[in-house]
Enzyme design. Structure first.
Site, PDB file in Angstrom:
ATOM      1  CB  SER A  39      32.596  27.060  41.922  1.00 42.60           C
ATOM      2  OG  SER A  39      32.175  28.006  40.955  1.00 42.60           O
ATOM      3  CE1 TYR A  53      36.481  25.708  38.072  1.00 41.41           C
ATOM      4  CE2 TYR A  53      34.224  26.486  38.164  1.00 41.41           C
ATOM      5  CZ  TYR A  53      35.513  26.481  38.670  1.00 41.41           C
ATOM      6  OH  TYR A  53      35.819  27.243  39.777  1.00 41.41           O
TER       7      TYR A  53
HETATM    8  P1  NAD Z   1      44.575  30.024  41.316  1.00 37.90           P
HETATM    9  O1  NAD Z   1      44.878  29.674  39.905  1.00 37.90           O
HETATM   10  O2  NAD Z   1      45.059  31.308  41.877  1.00 37.90           O
HETATM   11  O3  NAD Z   1      45.059  28.867  42.279  1.00 37.90           O
HETATM   12  C1  NAD Z   1      44.976  27.508  41.923  1.00 37.90           C
HETATM   13  C2  NAD Z   1      45.938  26.720  42.768  1.00 37.90           C
HETATM   14  O4  NAD Z   1      45.863  25.343  42.379  1.00 37.90           O
HETATM   15  C3  NAD Z   1      47.414  27.135  42.556  1.00 37.90           C
HETATM   16  O5  NAD Z   1      48.112  26.995  43.778  1.00 37.90           O
HETATM   17  C4  NAD Z   1      47.906  26.109  41.543  1.00 37.90           C
HETATM   18  O6  NAD Z   1      49.308  25.912  41.572  1.00 37.90           O
HETATM   19  C5  NAD Z   1      47.166  24.873  42.043  1.00 37.90           C
HETATM   20  N1  NAD Z   1      47.053  23.807  41.055  1.00 37.90           N
HETATM   21  C6  NAD Z   1      46.595  23.882  39.782  1.00 37.90           C
HETATM   22  N2  NAD Z   1      46.690  22.679  39.185  1.00 37.90           N
HETATM   23  C7  NAD Z   1      47.207  21.835  40.105  1.00 37.90           C
HETATM   24  C8  NAD Z   1      47.559  20.457  40.088  1.00 37.90           C
HETATM   25  N3  NAD Z   1      47.403  19.699  39.003  1.00 37.90           N
HETATM   26  N4  NAD Z   1      48.113  19.939  41.203  1.00 37.90           N
HETATM   27  C9  NAD Z   1      48.310  20.685  42.309  1.00 37.90           C
HETATM   28  N5  NAD Z   1      47.985  21.991  42.385  1.00 37.90           N
HETATM   29  C10 NAD Z   1      47.447  22.548  41.294  1.00 37.90           C
HETATM   30  O7  NAD Z   1      42.990  29.909  41.417  1.00 37.90           O
HETATM   31  P2  NAD Z   1      41.908  30.307  42.522  1.00 37.90           P
HETATM   32  O8  NAD Z   1      40.974  31.220  41.865  1.00 37.90           O
HETATM   33  O9  NAD Z   1      42.542  30.707  43.794  1.00 37.90           O
HETATM   34  O10 NAD Z   1      41.161  28.911  42.662  1.00 37.90           O
HETATM   35  C11 NAD Z   1      41.164  28.133  43.824  1.00 37.90           C
HETATM   36  C12 NAD Z   1      39.884  27.323  43.865  1.00 37.90           C
HETATM   37  O11 NAD Z   1      38.773  28.203  43.945  1.00 37.90           O
HETATM   38  C13 NAD Z   1      39.641  26.436  42.646  1.00 37.90           C
HETATM   39  O12 NAD Z   1      39.117  25.184  43.053  1.00 37.90           O
HETATM   40  C14 NAD Z   1      38.603  27.214  41.866  1.00 37.90           C
HETATM   41  O13 NAD Z   1      37.830  26.371  41.041  1.00 37.90           O
HETATM   42  C15 NAD Z   1      37.812  27.812  42.992  1.00 37.90           C
HETATM   43  N6  NAD Z   1      37.003  28.976  42.637  1.00 37.90           N
HETATM   44  C16 NAD Z   1      37.593  30.097  42.138  1.00 37.90           C
HETATM   45  C17 NAD Z   1      36.809  31.177  41.801  1.00 37.90           C
HETATM   46  C18 NAD Z   1      37.376  32.438  41.251  1.00 37.90           C
HETATM   47  O14 NAD Z   1      36.603  33.269  40.786  1.00 37.90           O
HETATM   48  N7  NAD Z   1      38.683  32.653  41.301  1.00 37.90           N
HETATM   49  C19 NAD Z   1      35.430  31.116  41.983  1.00 37.90           C
HETATM   50  C20 NAD Z   1      34.867  29.979  42.499  1.00 37.90           C
HETATM   51  C21 NAD Z   1      35.662  28.903  42.828  1.00 37.90           C
END
Ligand code: NAD
Length: 261
Positions: free
Chosen positions: A143, A156
Site C-alpha cells: 500500500s 495498518y
Molecule cells: P477487499 O475488502 O475488496 O478484499 C479483501 C479480500 O481479503 C477479500 O477477498 C476478503 O474476503 C479477504 N479477507 C479478509 N480477511 C480475511 C481473512 N482473515 N482470511 C482470508 N481472507 C480474508 O479489499 P481490497 O481493497 O481489494 O484489498 C486487497 C489488498 O489491497 C489489501 O491487502 C489492502 O490492504 C490492499 N490495498 C487496498 C487499497 C485500496 O484502496 N482498496 C489500497 C492499498 C492497498
C-alpha cells in the site's frame, strides 16, 4: 498462454484487487486457487468464470488467514488439488480506523495477523517448491501506507511497512533461485475495503461522506481519481513475465503520485 500449467495462489481474491489479479492470471492460463470470504454461490460462480478464462480448473480455500493452521491447510489443499503454487499473491488485507490510544487491541492483533503474519506463513510454505522448480513469483499487495502514514491507521501502516521490509528480505534470500519477490503499493483503489472505512472516518473526523472521499481519501492522490483494480492486476501480471525477472525486492507504487510528494 503465458502462465499455462502454472499454479497461482491468490489470497483475498473473492473481491476487489485480489479478484482482479485472479482474473488476469487465469486469462493467461494459470490454475488459480482463490481464497477469502463471501457468499458461497458467488464464489462458485467466480471459480467457473476463472476455469473458463484459463481453460483449466480453479480452486477455492475458505482459510481464515489470521490462523496459521488454516494457512498450512490452504497451501496443502492447493498443492493436492492444483499443484504447488509457483505464483503466490499475498493480497488479503483488513482495515480498522481509530486513533492509536483508542485502538482496540484485538483489532491490532487481527490486522497484524492478516496483513503481515499471513504473508510470512504463506511465503515460508511456498518458497521451497518454487526454489526446487527454479521459478517463482511472490507478489505482495502492500500500500502507499507501506511508505507513508496517515492518522488513525497505525496498525495498518505498521503492517504494510512490515510487508515492504519482509519482501526485501525474501527477495535477497531467493535472489539466486529464479524467484522474485515484490510489493505493489496502490494508493486508494475503489473496493469494499475503502468503502467500509468511510463511516468510521466520518465519525473519527466529524466529516460528511463527500468530505471523506474528496478531502481525506483523494486529498493525497494528485490524480484525484481512485486506482482501478484492473490496473493493479496488470502490474501483477507483468511481474510474472520472463522480462520481469530482474525486478526483485522492489516496492512498486501505483498511487496517482501520492508518495511523490
Ligand atoms: P477487499 O475488502 O475488496 O478484499 C479483501 C479480500 O481479503 C477479500 O477477498 C476478503 O474476503 C479477504 N479477507 C479478509 N480477511 C480475511 C481473512 N482473515 N482470511 C482470508 N481472507 C480474508 O479489499 P481490497 O481493497 O481489494 O484489498 C486487497 C489488498 O489491497 C489489501 O491487502 C489492502 O490492504 C490492499 N490495498 C487496498 C487499497 C485500496 O484502496 N482498496 C489500497 C492499498 C492497498
Amino acid at each position: 498462454m503465458l502462465l499455462k500449467d502454472k499454479v497461482a495462489l491468490v489470497t483475498g481474491s473473492t473481491s476487489g484487487i485480489g479478484l482482479a489479479i485472479a482474473r488476469a492470471l487465469a486469462a493467461e492460463g494459470a490454475r488459480v486457487m482463490l481464497n477469502g470470504f463471501g457468499d458461497q454461490a458467488e464464489i462458485a460462480a467466480i471459480q467457473d468464470e476463472l476455469a473458463q478464462l484459463s481453460g483449466d480448473c480453479a480452486g477455492y480455500s475458505d482459510a481464515d488467514l489470521s490462523k496459521p493452521d488454516a494457512i498450512d491447510e490452504m497451501v496443502a489443499n492447493c498443492t493436492n488439488e492444483l499443484g504447488s503454487p509457483s505464483i503466490l499473491v499475498n493480497n488479503a488485507g483488513i482495515q480498522h480506523v481509530a486513533p492509536v490510544d483508542e485502538f482496540p487491541p484485538e483489532k491490532w492483533d487481527a490486522i497484524i495477523a492478516v496483513n503481515l503474519s499471513a504473508v510470512f506463513h504463506t511465503t515460508r510454505l511456498c518458497l521451497p517448491s518454487m526454489r526446487q522448480r527454479g521459478w517463482g513469483r511472490i507478489i505482495n499487495t502492500a500500500s502507499a501506507h507501506s511508505l507513508v502514514a496517515s492518522p488513525n491507521k497505525a496498525p495498518y501502516v505498521a503492517a504494510k511497512h512490515g510487508v515492504a521490509g519482509f519482501t526485501k528480505a525474501v527477495a535477497l534470500e531467493a535472489s539466486r533461485d529464479g524467484v522474485t519477490a515484490n510489493c505493489i503499493s496502490p494508493g486508494y483503489v475503489w473496493t469494499t475495503l475503502v468503502e467500509n472505512q468511510i463511516p468510521d472516518t466520518m465519525k473519527a473526523r466529524g466529516l460528511t461522506r463527500e468530505q471523506v472521499m474528496n478531502d481525506v481519501l483523494l486529498a493525497a492522490q494528485p490524480t484525484k481519481r481512485f486506482v482501478e483494480p484492473v490496473e493493479v492486476a496488470s502490474l501483477a501480471l507483468y511481474l510474472c513475465r520472463p522480462e520481469a525477472g530482474s525486478i526483485t525486492g522492489a516496492n512498486l507504487s501505483m498511487d496517482g503520485g501520492w508518495t511523490a510528494q
